[in-house]
Structures are given as C-alpha cells and as structure tokens.
Motif scaffolding. Structure first.
Motif, PDB file in Angstrom:
ATOM      1  N   ALA A  33      35.095  -2.780 -21.948  1.00  0.00           N
ATOM      2  CA  ALA A  33      35.976  -3.936 -21.821  1.00  0.00           C
ATOM      3  C   ALA A  33      37.371  -3.546 -21.363  1.00  0.00           C
ATOM      4  CB  ALA A  33      36.053  -4.678 -23.157  1.00  0.00           C
ATOM      5  N   THR A  34      37.815  -2.322 -21.676  1.00  0.00           N
ATOM      6  CA  THR A  34      39.176  -1.903 -21.330  1.00  0.00           C
ATOM      7  C   THR A  34      39.253  -1.233 -19.963  1.00  0.00           C
ATOM      8  OG1 THR A  34      38.860   0.200 -22.465  1.00  0.00           O
ATOM      9  CG2 THR A  34      39.797  -1.604 -23.744  1.00  0.00           C
ATOM     10  N   ILE A  35      38.122  -1.060 -19.299  1.00  0.00           N
ATOM     11  CA  ILE A  35      38.083  -0.318 -18.038  1.00  0.00           C
ATOM     12  C   ILE A  35      37.779  -1.269 -16.883  1.00  0.00           C
ATOM     13  CG2 ILE A  35      36.964   1.569 -16.790  1.00  0.00           C
ATOM     14  CD1 ILE A  35      36.091   2.695 -19.489  1.00  0.00           C
ATOM     15  N   ASN A  36      38.458  -1.088 -15.760  1.00  0.00           N
ATOM     16  CA  ASN A  36      38.129  -1.834 -14.549  1.00  0.00           C
ATOM     17  C   ASN A  36      36.905  -1.177 -13.916  1.00  0.00           C
ATOM     18  OD1 ASN A  36      37.940  -3.225 -12.166  1.00  0.00           O
ATOM     19  ND2 ASN A  36      39.932  -2.614 -11.372  1.00  0.00           N
ATOM     20  N   VAL A  37      35.724  -1.590 -14.361  1.00  0.00           N
ATOM     21  CA  VAL A  37      34.502  -0.893 -13.969  1.00  0.00           C
ATOM     22  C   VAL A  37      34.183  -1.034 -12.485  1.00  0.00           C
ATOM     23  CG1 VAL A  37      33.451  -0.940 -16.248  1.00  0.00           C
ATOM     24  CG2 VAL A  37      33.124  -2.883 -14.706  1.00  0.00           C
ATOM     25  N   ASN A  38      34.753  -2.023 -11.824  1.00  0.00           N
ATOM     26  CA  ASN A  38      34.454  -2.202 -10.406  1.00  0.00           C
ATOM     27  C   ASN A  38      35.160  -1.182  -9.525  1.00  0.00           C
ATOM     28  OD1 ASN A  38      32.670  -4.362 -10.677  1.00  0.00           O
ATOM     29  ND2 ASN A  38      34.335  -5.832 -10.809  1.00  0.00           N
ATOM     30  N   THR A  39      36.012  -0.333 -10.121  1.00  0.00           N
ATOM     31  CA  THR A  39      36.649   0.735  -9.343  1.00  0.00           C
ATOM     32  C   THR A  39      36.350   2.106  -9.947  1.00  0.00           C
ATOM     33  OG1 THR A  39      38.742   0.567 -10.578  1.00  0.00           O
ATOM     34  CG2 THR A  39      38.507  -0.805  -8.610  1.00  0.00           C
ATOM     35  N   LEU A  40      35.244   2.225 -10.681  1.00  0.00           N
ATOM     36  CA  LEU A  40      34.853   3.507 -11.262  1.00  0.00           C
ATOM     37  C   LEU A  40      34.606   4.545 -10.177  1.00  0.00           C
ATOM     38  CD1 LEU A  40      32.389   2.339 -14.053  1.00  0.00           C
ATOM     39  CD2 LEU A  40      34.473   3.665 -14.430  1.00  0.00           C
ATOM     40  N   GLU A  41      35.038   5.769 -10.443  1.00  0.00           N
ATOM     41  CA  GLU A  41      34.856   6.847  -9.477  1.00  0.00           C
ATOM     42  C   GLU A  41      34.067   8.022 -10.031  1.00  0.00           C
ATOM     43  OE1 GLU A  41      35.553   7.536  -6.335  1.00  0.00           O
ATOM     44  OE2 GLU A  41      36.487   5.636  -5.796  1.00  0.00           O
ATOM     45  N   HIS A  42      34.422   8.487 -11.210  1.00  0.00           N
ATOM     46  CA  HIS A  42      33.804   9.719 -11.703  1.00  0.00           C
ATOM     47  C   HIS A  42      33.924   9.787 -13.219  1.00  0.00           C
ATOM     48  CE1 HIS A  42      31.830  13.425 -10.833  1.00  0.00           C
ATOM     49  NE2 HIS A  42      32.264  13.486  -9.585  1.00  0.00           N
ATOM     50  N   LEU A  43      33.298  10.812 -13.797  1.00  0.00           N
ATOM     51  CA  LEU A  43      33.334  11.008 -15.234  1.00  0.00           C
ATOM     52  C   LEU A  43      33.215  12.481 -15.549  1.00  0.00           C
ATOM     53  CD1 LEU A  43      29.891  10.093 -16.857  1.00  0.00           C
ATOM     54  CD2 LEU A  43      30.215  10.663 -14.442  1.00  0.00           C
ATOM     55  N   ALA A  44      33.597  12.850 -16.761  1.00  0.00           N
ATOM     56  CA  ALA A  44      33.439  14.223 -17.237  1.00  0.00           C
ATOM     57  C   ALA A  44      33.212  14.185 -18.741  1.00  0.00           C
ATOM     58  CB  ALA A  44      34.668  15.064 -16.914  1.00  0.00           C
ATOM     59  N   ILE A  45      32.299  15.018 -19.213  1.00  0.00           N
ATOM     60  CA  ILE A  45      32.030  15.149 -20.638  1.00  0.00           C
ATOM     61  C   ILE A  45      32.676  16.432 -21.139  1.00  0.00           C
ATOM     62  CG2 ILE A  45      30.227  15.487 -22.381  1.00  0.00           C
ATOM     63  CD1 ILE A  45      28.401  13.739 -20.812  1.00  0.00           C
ATOM     64  N   SER A  46      33.310  16.367 -22.269  1.00  0.00           N
ATOM     65  CA  SER A  46      33.957  17.538 -22.845  1.00  0.00           C
ATOM     66  C   SER A  46      32.955  18.669 -23.036  1.00  0.00           C
ATOM     67  CB  SER A  46      34.594  17.182 -24.188  1.00  0.00           C
ATOM     68  OG  SER A  46      34.987  18.348 -24.882  1.00  0.00           O
ATOM     69  N   PRO A  47      33.341  19.901 -22.701  1.00  0.00           N
ATOM     70  CA  PRO A  47      32.469  21.042 -22.994  1.00  0.00           C
ATOM     71  C   PRO A  47      32.181  21.193 -24.488  1.00  0.00           C
ATOM     72  CG  PRO A  47      34.234  21.667 -21.481  1.00  0.00           C
ATOM     73  CD  PRO A  47      34.565  20.301 -21.995  1.00  0.00           C
ATOM     74  N   SER A  48      33.036  20.576 -25.321  1.00  0.00           N
ATOM     75  CA  SER A  48      32.867  20.630 -26.779  1.00  0.00           C
ATOM     76  C   SER A  48      32.326  19.306 -27.318  1.00  0.00           C
ATOM     77  CB  SER A  48      34.201  20.962 -27.447  1.00  0.00           C
ATOM     78  OG  SER A  48      34.751  22.153 -26.936  1.00  0.00           O
ATOM     79  N   HIS A  49      31.536  18.610 -26.512  1.00  0.00           N
ATOM     80  CA  HIS A  49      31.070  17.271 -26.866  1.00  0.00           C
ATOM     81  C   HIS A  49      30.352  17.225 -28.205  1.00  0.00           C
ATOM     82  CE1 HIS A  49      28.113  13.910 -26.752  1.00  0.00           C
ATOM     83  NE2 HIS A  49      29.146  13.243 -26.271  1.00  0.00           N
ATOM     84  N   THR A  50      29.654  18.281 -28.555  1.00  0.00           N
ATOM     85  CA  THR A  50      28.932  18.305 -29.821  1.00  0.00           C
ATOM     86  C   THR A  50      29.869  18.098 -31.007  1.00  0.00           C
ATOM     87  OG1 THR A  50      27.258  19.782 -28.901  1.00  0.00           O
ATOM     88  CG2 THR A  50      27.403  19.670 -31.291  1.00  0.00           C
ATOM     89  N   THR A  51      31.122  18.564 -30.875  1.00  0.00           N
ATOM     90  CA  THR A  51      32.077  18.437 -31.983  1.00  0.00           C
ATOM     91  C   THR A  51      33.153  17.391 -31.746  1.00  0.00           C
ATOM     92  OG1 THR A  51      33.405  20.256 -31.063  1.00  0.00           O
ATOM     93  CG2 THR A  51      31.752  20.811 -32.732  1.00  0.00           C
ATOM     94  N   ASP A  52      33.497  17.118 -30.468  1.00  0.00           N
ATOM     95  CA  ASP A  52      34.599  16.167 -30.243  1.00  0.00           C
ATOM     96  C   ASP A  52      34.165  14.825 -29.665  1.00  0.00           C
ATOM     97  OD1 ASP A  52      34.184  16.594 -27.516  1.00  0.00           O
ATOM     98  OD2 ASP A  52      36.099  17.586 -27.166  1.00  0.00           O
TER      99      ASP A  52
END
Length: 269
Positions: free
Chosen positions: A78-97
């Motif tokens: 709801a807080t993101i303008n999804v119609n202009t999405l470009e890319h994403l990244a997952i934290s290398p420490s995703h298991t903990t953060d």
C-alpha cells in the motif's frame, strides 16, 4: 535441482535441473504479452523467494514464495507505487533480519524488516537533493539490518543505488546518510553487483549506454573515449571507480540495450 526462471508471461520452475519447466505464477492464465518485466531475489539459507513485476501492462506487484518458488502470493504494498517498480534485493542476513528492499523509478527506495508484511520509505538525499528515480540496487555481502553496530565494517552496512540519471549513490550506515560515488552519462545505471566475498570489496556498475564516466575517489570524472560496454568497477566498496573491459564475464544482470553486466572471474581485467 530447483531452477526458477522468469518471462513476461510469468514465473517458471524446474525440479529436474532445467530439463523441463512448469509455470507456477500466475497459476491460471499467463500474464498478457508485455505484461511487465519481472525480477527475482533469493534469500540465502532458506526457501524464501521474492519477485517484483513492473506495472507496464498488468499492474505492478511484489510477490513472495516461502517454499522455493512452488507457490506464490502477494504482499501488502500500500505504501509503494507499484506501477513504477524496478528491482529488489534480499538481505544476505535474511534468516535473522527478514529484510527486503525494493526500488521504483519515480517513488524511491522502500524497506521491509518483517519479510514483506510492511514497508517504509527510505529517504535518499545527497547535498540537499532527494533522489527517487532508481533502477538498480545492491547490498554489501554481510549486510544485516538487525544488528546494532557502529558500521565500522562496511560489509555489514552498505547500500548502493543506481539512478536513471547515471549516478551511483552509496550509504555506509544502512540508509541513514548517502553520498554520490559515481557519475556517468545521463542514462540508466541499470545494474549493480557487489562481490559476495567480504574480503573482496569490488563493486561493478553498468550504465545503459556509452560513453561512460570514471571517477577517482568519487570526486573527479572523465568521459571514457573507449567503448567498454558501460562497465566500471570499484575495489574499495565504491570509493574508487575505473573503466574495465568486458571479456571473461559471467552473466549477472541483463537489462541493457543488447548488453549485459557480468561478474568477472579475473578481478575485472
């Protein structure tokens, strides 16, 4: 043996090392032709996969799988303008953060620290100019949003953003403050890559077209007269950039006009 691939029509999954693929998203009819470019990001050490779909034709969205890509569901954006999405990244420490970042090409940078349940905007301001036109991002190899530290170790705290105006921006304190570390031609910096080895501080940036500009310590720039497929690299977590050749590269990202960005196996020589 699981492989996941994306096309404009959807997400495809193979459980036999690529011998065959089955569409797993959408589960019903495929997306319409030209239905939006997809980008994937995989969480290390667990079964979570995220994808963003730009809003070109089918409406932008962020989707998530928690079973190695077998099934997918949308997350609250709801807080993101999804119609202009470009890319994403997952934290290398995703298991903990549980941290994920997404960028838009007009709405800025957004971060979730609860595996995509909620999102907050991250303000990116350099010298009183606030940027929102992002087309690429990367995280340092040991980035960890959950660990409270003084960020003396750049590998745990650094974020990189590429803009649609030829800039690479960097934060060494998890997005609190930003600086400009590279300035090229007024074209998209469509790809960024950081070496996964903590002791190797190489960063590679790929502007969309040529000529490119190289920076020494991020302060002096010169236009490159040599066609280098728009690649620059840094060996100090983004402190110093220089032009590099494109031979002996492995495919990493491909959103250039008939070009690709790769991670070199020979220190970028």
């Amino acid at each position: 043996n699981i492989l996941i691939a994306v096309k404009y029509h959807g997400i495809y999954r193979s459980t036999n090392s690529g011998t065959s693929f089955t569409r797993v998203y959408p589960s019903a009819a495929p997306l319409s032709a030209g239905g939006g470019e997809m980008k994937l990001a995989f969480a290390p050490n667990n079964s979570t996969v995220f994808a963003v779909i730009d809003g070109t034709a089918s409406g932008g969205r962020v989707i998530r799988s928690t079973d190695n890509g077998a099934t997918w569901s949308g997350v609250d954006t709801a807080t993101i303008n999804v119609n202009t999405l470009e890319h994403l990244a997952i934290s290398p420490s995703h298991t903990t953060d549980s941290t994920i970042f997404v960028i838009t090409n007009s709405g800025g940078l957004f971060r979730s620290t609860d595996n995509g349940a909620t999102w907050s905007a991250v303000t990116v301001t350099v010298s009183s100019t606030t940027y929102t036109n992002f087309v690429s991002l990367a995280l340092s190899p040991s980035y960890n949003q959950a660990v409270a530290n003084d960020c003396s170790d750049a590998a745990t705290c650094t974020l990189y953003l590429g803009t649609a105006s030829g800039l690479v921006l960097r934060s060494v304190n998890k997005g609190t403050a930003w600086s400009q570390v590279f300035s090229g031609s007024n074209v998209n910096v469509d790809a960024l890559a950081v070496s996964p080895a903590a002791q190797d501080t190489t960063v590679i940036a790929g502007p969309q077209s040529n000529p490119i500009a190289a920076a020494d310590d991020g302060s002096t720039f010169a236009t490159s007269a040599t066609y280098m497929a728009g690649l620059t690299d840094s060996t100090g977590y983004g402190d110093v950039y220089q032009t590099i050749s494109t031979k002996d590269f492995l495919l990493h990202h491909s959103y250039f006009t008939n070009q690709s960005l790769g991670m070199a196996t020979n220190d970028g020589v």
